[in-house]
Design an enzyme around this catalytic site. Structure first.
Site, short mmCIF file in Angstrom:
data_model
loop_
_atom_site.label_atom_id
_atom_site.label_comp_id
_atom_site.label_asym_id
_atom_site.label_seq_id
_atom_site.Cartn_x
_atom_site.Cartn_y
_atom_site.Cartn_z
N SER A 83 0.57 -0.86 0.71
CA SER A 83 -0.36 0.06 -0.02
C SER A 83 0.46 0.90 0.18
O SER A 83 0.60 2.22 -1.01
CB SER A 83 -0.87 0.33 1.12
OG SER A 83 0.02 -0.48 3.06
N ASP B 261 -2.35 -8.36 11.44
CA ASP B 261 -3.49 -8.48 11.29
C ASP B 261 -4.74 -10.07 11.63
O ASP B 261 -5.57 -10.29 11.85
CB ASP B 261 -3.50 -9.50 9.74
CG ASP B 261 -3.69 -7.53 8.94
OD1 ASP B 261 -3.93 -7.19 9.08
OD2 ASP B 261 -2.81 -8.18 7.90
N HIS C 100 5.32 -12.95 7.59
CA HIS C 100 5.53 -11.45 7.46
C HIS C 100 6.66 -11.32 5.90
O HIS C 100 7.36 -12.29 6.46
CB HIS C 100 6.34 -10.37 7.97
CG HIS C 100 5.33 -9.22 7.91
ND1 HIS C 100 6.69 -8.36 7.39
CD2 HIS C 100 4.49 -8.24 7.85
CE1 HIS C 100 6.25 -7.25 7.13
NE2 HIS C 100 4.76 -7.31 7.80
N HIS D 86 -2.46 -8.74 2.10
CA HIS D 86 -1.88 -7.59 2.78
C HIS D 86 -2.93 -7.11 3.52
O HIS D 86 -3.53 -7.87 4.55
CB HIS D 86 -1.98 -6.28 1.69
CG HIS D 86 -0.94 -4.97 2.22
ND1 HIS D 86 -0.33 -4.52 3.59
CD2 HIS D 86 -0.92 -4.08 1.37
CE1 HIS D 86 -0.14 -4.22 2.99
NE2 HIS D 86 0.20 -3.73 2.57
N ARG E 26 3.39 -5.03 16.33
CA ARG E 26 1.41 -4.48 16.35
C ARG E 26 0.83 -5.74 17.31
O ARG E 26 -0.59 -5.31 17.60
CB ARG E 26 0.82 -4.05 14.97
CG ARG E 26 2.10 -3.24 14.28
CD ARG E 26 2.33 -2.89 12.96
NE ARG E 26 2.47 -3.69 12.15
CZ ARG E 26 2.62 -4.19 11.22
NH1 ARG E 26 1.42 -3.18 10.35
NH2 ARG E 26 2.74 -5.26 10.46
N1 CMX Z 1 0.43 -20.15 6.11
C1 CMX Z 1 1.32 -20.86 4.69
N2 CMX Z 1 1.71 -20.96 4.31
C2 CMX Z 1 3.05 -19.54 4.54
C3 CMX Z 1 2.61 -18.24 5.59
C4 CMX Z 1 0.94 -18.75 5.82
N3 CMX Z 1 1.13 -18.32 7.00
N4 CMX Z 1 2.88 -17.35 5.19
C5 CMX Z 1 4.76 -18.01 4.30
N5 CMX Z 1 3.49 -19.00 3.45
C6 CMX Z 1 4.69 -19.68 2.63
C7 CMX Z 1 4.47 -18.92 1.40
O1 CMX Z 1 3.01 -19.11 0.56
C8 CMX Z 1 5.34 -19.69 0.59
O2 CMX Z 1 5.58 -20.76 -0.27
P1 CMX Z 1 4.99 -21.28 -1.59
O3 CMX Z 1 6.90 -21.28 -1.40
O4 CMX Z 1 4.73 -22.62 -1.36
O5 CMX Z 1 4.81 -20.35 -2.22
C9 CMX Z 1 6.52 -19.75 1.64
O6 CMX Z 1 5.91 -19.82 2.48
C10 CMX Z 1 7.66 -18.92 2.33
O7 CMX Z 1 7.25 -17.09 2.02
P2 CMX Z 1 7.41 -16.90 2.89
O8 CMX Z 1 8.67 -16.00 2.17
O9 CMX Z 1 7.93 -17.05 4.14
O10 CMX Z 1 6.64 -15.27 2.57
P3 CMX Z 1 6.76 -13.91 1.42
O11 CMX Z 1 7.14 -13.11 1.71
O12 CMX Z 1 6.13 -14.65 0.60
O13 CMX Z 1 4.80 -13.73 2.33
C11 CMX Z 1 3.21 -12.49 3.83
C12 CMX Z 1 4.34 -13.12 3.21
C13 CMX Z 1 2.31 -11.96 4.43
C14 CMX Z 1 2.74 -12.60 1.73
C15 CMX Z 1 2.98 -14.31 3.60
O14 CMX Z 1 3.72 -14.85 5.02
C16 CMX Z 1 1.55 -14.62 4.31
O15 CMX Z 1 0.69 -14.95 2.82
N6 CMX Z 1 1.00 -14.25 4.83
C17 CMX Z 1 -0.57 -14.74 5.71
C18 CMX Z 1 -1.43 -13.56 4.56
C19 CMX Z 1 -1.47 -12.74 5.52
O16 CMX Z 1 -1.53 -13.26 6.99
N7 CMX Z 1 -0.98 -11.45 5.19
C20 CMX Z 1 -0.84 -10.19 6.06
C21 CMX Z 1 0.30 -9.80 5.43
C22 CMX Z 1 0.59 -8.27 6.99
C23 CMX Z 1 -0.19 -7.30 6.60
O17 CMX Z 1 0.36 -6.64 5.11
O18 CMX Z 1 -1.35 -6.96 6.66
#
Ligand code: CMX
Length: 436
Positions: free
Chosen positions: A241, A373, A318, A271, A327
């Site tokens: 964002s 979140d 994250h 996000h 947070r």
């Molecule tokens: N549950 C299951 N798998 C997860 C996970 C979770 N909460 N978080 C990461 N992973 C997985 C990823 O999907 C990725 O899998 P693949 O390699 O099979 O694609 C792997 O672990 C590596 O990911 P990462 O490097 O740890 O995380 P990223 O930097 O790519 O992504 C985020 C970060 C936040 C998008 C991810 O942790 C996620 O999808 N979390 C759940 C959604 C969420 O809570 N988002 C809110 C973030 C805060 C905000 O911006 O408000």
């Protein structure tokens, strides 16, 4: 010129000179190298912009102008009962790098009250949308509708000099932040309360009045809004964002267009939309298990079934953080103090005890800890705000404080059009060949 604007101009002129000298002397020095993994991996960690208002450390968490969340809670002027920080104070701190006095924060509240009148056509635009439109769609539509009032757009069309961009950006920023709570509350009341709107109470502070217009009374909910609006405001510049607002602003799109773009990024489930996804997931789990007080074993089974169905656990993980999000912890402390016996909050705490070990066991998740979140929804549900599709709008009202104060800095420092370089896979392969 108002006192905040004057202060901002002085600070921005000083930093502008410093940056010029720094670029002259060190402009060709390298800070980092980019790996092929980063090129394909969503640009993780690539340093490519300046963001003055806050900085995120993987272990330490977010610091706003150097202050952690516990420090902000201690130092910023508080609401009427002296308990939670006022987001006005955080905006002041982000914009000029100084902790404001009580009088300065009071002045800012009054400024925002004076500027808070939302043009009538904005409500007409909202009323023309179906009530089933997602609240984030309504929110960005309203921001776009308010753009007719953009000072930046008008002055640019009149031939504004580039030395005045910061001034016009400041005016739009102040007007936008002043109006967002009214717009958000209007969306909430039209969507969930049959258009029974609540008039603003101008005797209250910005977050207190927002809580009032939502229709949830009580000092504790007002305190929750003060804390919520403070902790969600900024998370340095690289998150989607913030970065989107910055990118769109760099084309000299005005602050309304830039913020609307940033809010569209916030509306993604990876996000800001994750806050609605978390509570939706918890409600589904309670439904599936047929209990409001699941055991840790039951939660673990449900987490595993979510993962097995190819979904992420919302609220966990994250892109930068490598520890429980401060947070999340600030909200946990709030709940421990105000509502320790809340059943839904206790579910969140039990999920917190179960999920990290399961995610660690997958061996690929870089951060198994909860993010911002993971907690917010349960507290909102406790206070009666269970319309979870609205949650990301709350996040958005707060996030505007950070991304818009940063946008003022970008225009004041004359930040150029943002234009990173992309590559084709063919070009990457050729680069690899040339290196070997
Ligand atoms: N549950 C299951 N798998 C997860 C996970 C979770 N909460 N978080 C990461 N992973 C997985 C990823 O999907 C990725 O899998 P693949 O390699 O099979 O694609 C792997 O672990 C590596 O990911 P990462 O490097 O740890 O995380 P990223 O930097 O790519 O992504 C985020 C970060 C936040 C998008 C991810 O942790 C996620 O999808 N979390 C759940 C959604 C969420 O809570 N988002 C809110 C973030 C805060 C905000 O911006 O408000």
């Amino acid at each position: 010129m108002d006192p905040l604007k004057q202060k901002f101009y002085k600070k921005a002129s000083e930093l502008g000179k410093e940056i010029k000298a720094l670029l002259k002397e060190h402009g060709t020095q390298k800070i980092d190298e980019v790996t092929i993994k980063q090129i394909y991996g969503g640009a993780r960690g690539i340093k490519m912009m300046v963001w003055e208002t806050s900085q995120l450390d993987p272990m330490d968490g977010i610091r706003f102008r150097g202050f952690s969340i516990p420090e902000l809670k201690e130092k910023l002027p508080k609401g009427p009962d002296g308990k939670e920080p006022r987001p006005e104070g955080l905006f002041w701190l982000m914009l000029v790098g100084e902790v404001p006095t009580d009088e300065e924060v009071k002045w800012l509240t009054d400024q925002w009250t004076t500027r808070s009148n939302v043009p009538e056509h904005v409500f007409k635009v909202l009323d023309s949308l179906p009530k089933s439109a997602h609240p984030m769609t309504q929110f960005t539509s309203a921001i776009m509708a308010m753009q007719t009032d953009s000072v930046f757009m008008r002055r640019y069309a009149e031939g504004m000099s580039k030395t005045e961009y910061w001034d016009a950006a400041y005016e739009d920023t102040m007007n936008l932040i002043a109006r967002l709570p009214r717009v958000a509350a209007y969306i909430f009341r039209r969507t969930y309360h049959n258009n029974m709107h609540i008039a603003p109470d101008i005797s209250q502070d910005w977050a207190g009045n927002f809580a009032h217009m939502l229709g949830i009374e009580g000092t504790d909910f007002k305190n929750l809004m003060r804390l919520y609006m403070t902790i969600h405001a900024d998370h340095e510049g690289g998150n989607a964002s913030a970065h989107t607002t910055h990118l769109v602003g760099s084309t000299l799109s005005d602050p309304y267009l830039s913020l609307a773009a940033g809010m569209n990024a916030l509306a993604g489930p990876l996000h800001g939309l994750a806050n609605q996804e978390v509570i939706k997931w918890i409600f589904k789990m309670l439904d599936a298990l047929g209990t409001k007080e699941p055991t840790k074993e039951q939660i673990a089974d449900y987490v595993n079934s979510t993962l097995a169905s190819g979904k992420v656990i919302p609220g966990y993980g994250h892109a930068v953080l490598r520890r429980p999000d401060p947070r999340f912890m600030a909200q946990k402390e709030f709940a421990e103090e105000y509502i320790p016996d809340s059943k839904i909050v206790q579910v969140v705490w039990n999920v917190f005890e179960v999920v990290p070990d399961i995610l660690k066991g997958l061996g690929k998740v870089k951060n198994p800890w909860p993010n911002v979140d993971a907690h917010s929804g349960a507290i909102l549900v406790h206070y009666g705000l269970d319309q979870y599709s609205f949650y990301t709008v709350l996040f958005g009202v707060s996030r505007a404080l950070g991304v818009l104060s940063a946008l003022c800095w970008s225009r004041a420092l004359g930040m150029p059009l943002e234009r990173p370089k992309s590559m084709t896979t063919k070009a990457v392969k050729e680069a690899i060949k040339a290196m070997s």
